[in-house]
Design a protein around this motif. Sequence first.
Motif, PDB file in Angstrom:
ATOM      1  N   VAL A 209      39.134  29.858  36.424  1.00 48.14           N
ATOM      2  CA  VAL A 209      38.119  30.375  35.989  1.00 48.14           C
ATOM      3  C   VAL A 209      38.283  30.862  34.427  1.00 48.14           C
ATOM      4  O   VAL A 209      39.497  30.450  33.388  1.00 48.14           O
ATOM      5  CB  VAL A 209      38.524  32.524  36.588  1.00 48.14           C
ATOM      6  CG1 VAL A 209      37.350  32.654  35.219  1.00 48.14           C
ATOM      7  CG2 VAL A 209      38.814  32.116  37.731  1.00 48.14           C
ATOM      8  N   GLY A 212      32.566  30.016  29.869  1.00 44.11           N
ATOM      9  CA  GLY A 212      31.326  28.400  30.715  1.00 44.11           C
ATOM     10  C   GLY A 212      31.216  28.116  28.466  1.00 44.11           C
ATOM     11  O   GLY A 212      32.241  28.680  27.733  1.00 44.11           O
ATOM     12  N   ASP A 214      28.840  26.557  27.066  1.00 46.32           N
ATOM     13  CA  ASP A 214      27.495  26.156  26.554  1.00 46.32           C
ATOM     14  C   ASP A 214      27.101  25.999  25.059  1.00 46.32           C
ATOM     15  O   ASP A 214      26.488  25.217  24.876  1.00 46.32           O
ATOM     16  CB  ASP A 214      27.198  27.808  26.791  1.00 46.32           C
ATOM     17  CG  ASP A 214      27.629  28.191  28.887  1.00 46.32           C
ATOM     18  OD1 ASP A 214      26.697  27.209  29.424  1.00 46.32           O
ATOM     19  OD2 ASP A 214      27.694  29.198  28.611  1.00 46.32           O
ATOM     20  N   THR A 223      29.007  32.964  29.830  1.00 45.82           N
ATOM     21  CA  THR A 223      29.034  33.122  31.001  1.00 45.82           C
ATOM     22  C   THR A 223      30.477  32.269  31.563  1.00 45.82           C
ATOM     23  O   THR A 223      31.244  32.516  30.420  1.00 45.82           O
ATOM     24  CB  THR A 223      28.248  31.635  31.029  1.00 45.82           C
ATOM     25  OG1 THR A 223      28.507  29.877  30.160  1.00 45.82           O
ATOM     26  CG2 THR A 223      26.368  32.080  30.833  1.00 45.82           C
ATOM     27  N   VAL A 225      32.349  30.918  34.696  1.00 45.50           N
ATOM     28  CA  VAL A 225      32.644  29.757  35.259  1.00 45.50           C
ATOM     29  C   VAL A 225      34.081  30.010  36.247  1.00 45.50           C
ATOM     30  O   VAL A 225      35.136  30.060  35.446  1.00 45.50           O
ATOM     31  CB  VAL A 225      32.274  28.232  35.048  1.00 45.50           C
ATOM     32  CG1 VAL A 225      30.660  28.854  34.320  1.00 45.50           C
ATOM     33  CG2 VAL A 225      33.439  28.075  34.434  1.00 45.50           C
ATOM     34  N   SER A 226      33.688  29.323  37.261  1.00 47.75           N
ATOM     35  CA  SER A 226      34.881  29.115  38.683  1.00 47.75           C
ATOM     36  C   SER A 226      35.041  27.585  38.959  1.00 47.75           C
ATOM     37  O   SER A 226      33.940  27.263  39.347  1.00 47.75           O
ATOM     38  CB  SER A 226      35.523  30.219  39.449  1.00 47.75           C
ATOM     39  OG  SER A 226      35.125  29.849  40.188  1.00 47.75           O
ATOM     40  N   SER A 227      36.303  26.541  39.081  1.00 47.64           N
ATOM     41  CA  SER A 227      36.070  26.143  39.267  1.00 47.64           C
ATOM     42  C   SER A 227      35.864  25.343  41.377  1.00 47.64           C
ATOM     43  O   SER A 227      36.009  25.358  42.062  1.00 47.64           O
ATOM     44  CB  SER A 227      37.803  25.134  39.428  1.00 47.64           C
ATOM     45  OG  SER A 227      39.030  26.165  40.725  1.00 47.64           O
ATOM     46  N   GLY A 229      32.775  26.761  42.020  1.00 47.17           N
ATOM     47  CA  GLY A 229      31.510  27.183  42.149  1.00 47.17           C
ATOM     48  C   GLY A 229      31.013  28.712  41.159  1.00 47.17           C
ATOM     49  O   GLY A 229      29.842  28.455  41.493  1.00 47.17           O
ATOM     50  N   VAL A 230      32.095  29.884  41.470  1.00 48.68           N
ATOM     51  CA  VAL A 230      31.700  30.787  40.794  1.00 48.68           C
ATOM     52  C   VAL A 230      30.303  30.413  39.229  1.00 48.68           C
ATOM     53  O   VAL A 230      31.471  29.818  38.308  1.00 48.68           O
ATOM     54  CB  VAL A 230      32.681  31.707  40.637  1.00 48.68           C
ATOM     55  CG1 VAL A 230      31.897  33.105  39.789  1.00 48.68           C
ATOM     56  CG2 VAL A 230      33.300  31.794  42.159  1.00 48.68           C
ATOM     57  N   ARG A 231      28.997  31.513  39.326  1.00 50.00           N
ATOM     58  CA  ARG A 231      28.910  31.098  37.645  1.00 50.00           C
ATOM     59  C   ARG A 231      28.034  32.743  37.982  1.00 50.00           C
ATOM     60  O   ARG A 231      27.245  32.502  38.596  1.00 50.00           O
ATOM     61  CB  ARG A 231      28.372  29.742  37.355  1.00 50.00           C
ATOM     62  CG  ARG A 231      27.685  29.781  36.175  1.00 50.00           C
ATOM     63  CD  ARG A 231      26.815  28.298  36.322  1.00 50.00           C
ATOM     64  NE  ARG A 231      26.063  28.348  34.536  1.00 50.00           N
ATOM     65  CZ  ARG A 231      26.799  28.361  33.773  1.00 50.00           C
ATOM     66  NH1 ARG A 231      27.805  27.346  33.569  1.00 50.00           N
ATOM     67  NH2 ARG A 231      26.583  28.087  32.659  1.00 50.00           N
ATOM     68  N   THR A 271      36.956  23.065  32.377  1.00 48.78           N
ATOM     69  CA  THR A 271      35.783  23.891  31.766  1.00 48.78           C
ATOM     70  C   THR A 271      35.330  23.107  30.889  1.00 48.78           C
ATOM     71  O   THR A 271      33.401  22.748  31.010  1.00 48.78           O
ATOM     72  CB  THR A 271      35.513  26.001  31.852  1.00 48.78           C
ATOM     73  OG1 THR A 271      35.890  25.996  32.778  1.00 48.78           O
ATOM     74  CG2 THR A 271      34.404  25.749  31.197  1.00 48.78           C
TER      75      THR A 271
END
Length: 425
Positions: A209, A212, A214, A223, A225-227, A229-231, A271
């Motif tokens: 985790v 992001g 961005d 943002t 994000v996690s590996s 698929g959490v966003r 990420t």
Amino acid sequence: MKIEIPSLARIEGHARLVVDASNGELKECRLEVFESPRFFEGLLKGRHYRDVAPIIARICGVCSNSHTLVSLAATERALGVEISEQTRNLRRLLAYGEILQSHLLQLYFMAVPDFLGVNSIFPLAKSRRELVLRALRLKKLANDICHLVGGRPVHPVTTCVGGFSALPAAQDLLELRRRLVTAVPDLEATVALFATFEFPVFERETEYVSLGADDGYPLLSQTLVSSDGVRAMAADYKGVIEEYLVPHSSAKFARMTRETYAVGPLARLKTGFDKLSPMARKVAAALGLAADTVNSYLNLLARLVEVVHCFEEAIHRIDDVLVAGLKQPAIAVPDGGGQGVAAIEAPRGTLFHAYRYDAGGCIESADCVIPTAQNLANIEADLRALVPTLLDLSREELTRRLEMLVRAYDPCISCSTHLLRVDIV
């Protein structure tokens, strides 16, 4: 068998590792944290926004700049304060300085002794004098970045809501840039040193985790994000991160889609690997690091890649500030209260601060989620997976491998004392 290590001064804080195995089977493995809670969130209640960042920075002497920067960002979002591009660049430079401070300290002073067969870096002052001098030169340069931008190396005094109360002089920034460039040979020697080390082979796939990528390699982002698929928006962290208590720890544990997850250098590499600076990408390739690396011991090499990245990025941020020209903007703080959440990638991982202010600009409630608290469950899970593979080793080597794994996370349990006891039954 029972092994006790009463004093190990290469982690921050009080912890005790208990391992119980019999006939090749692991019965129990737990990382006990028995630091007394310090209630910083409660200390903030009733405090005016001008006092919040200086107080909350005292959570940590290693990551005081990260706590300051994320605290200021949360306050600014709560009160509707806009900051200038110059402020963004100087804050990034301050963040890079702290990452360098922390990573270099961990790499040279805490990790190197494991690979060179000594208990601390001090014996190396005679046997590997140039190595120690290099470590001190790089660490001083990192300290000087924070001193120039923040007013002193630890617990900055020039940062404030909306910007800075004092700016560094242009000629001092130019001199700092020169020193960053001339330090490249020391960086190359550091990479060459770590390339000679043999890291234990250990892979355990987990959820990673970070913020992001961005706007570049993860540092400041809205943002999460996690590996797996959490966003989500970082402001909604309470909806995706569950903090919970365990009987053997005074620190909270945390989970997301699985029972454990990891934050920190390896998570950030996954990420933002393609957002690393050109020199950092070359170093990652030379060290055999990739976005799919899952060996927790290699957090050390990921830190080294981030050191190179921060050096290169610090030079660019100085260039941006100098080209634009330093100027002290007017700082306006609107009346009224509000709620604000901010997150930053501190050296050890994602750090959250959330505040609610009343109409007079005083704190009504505060919440902080610390990187090490998010990593504790994952450290335990790693240890549970690792111990059964090591039971045929000698007592000394088994203990060394477990200590190395804990240190690879660079846990910052507390900044006051240094003690790790390992009991193997």
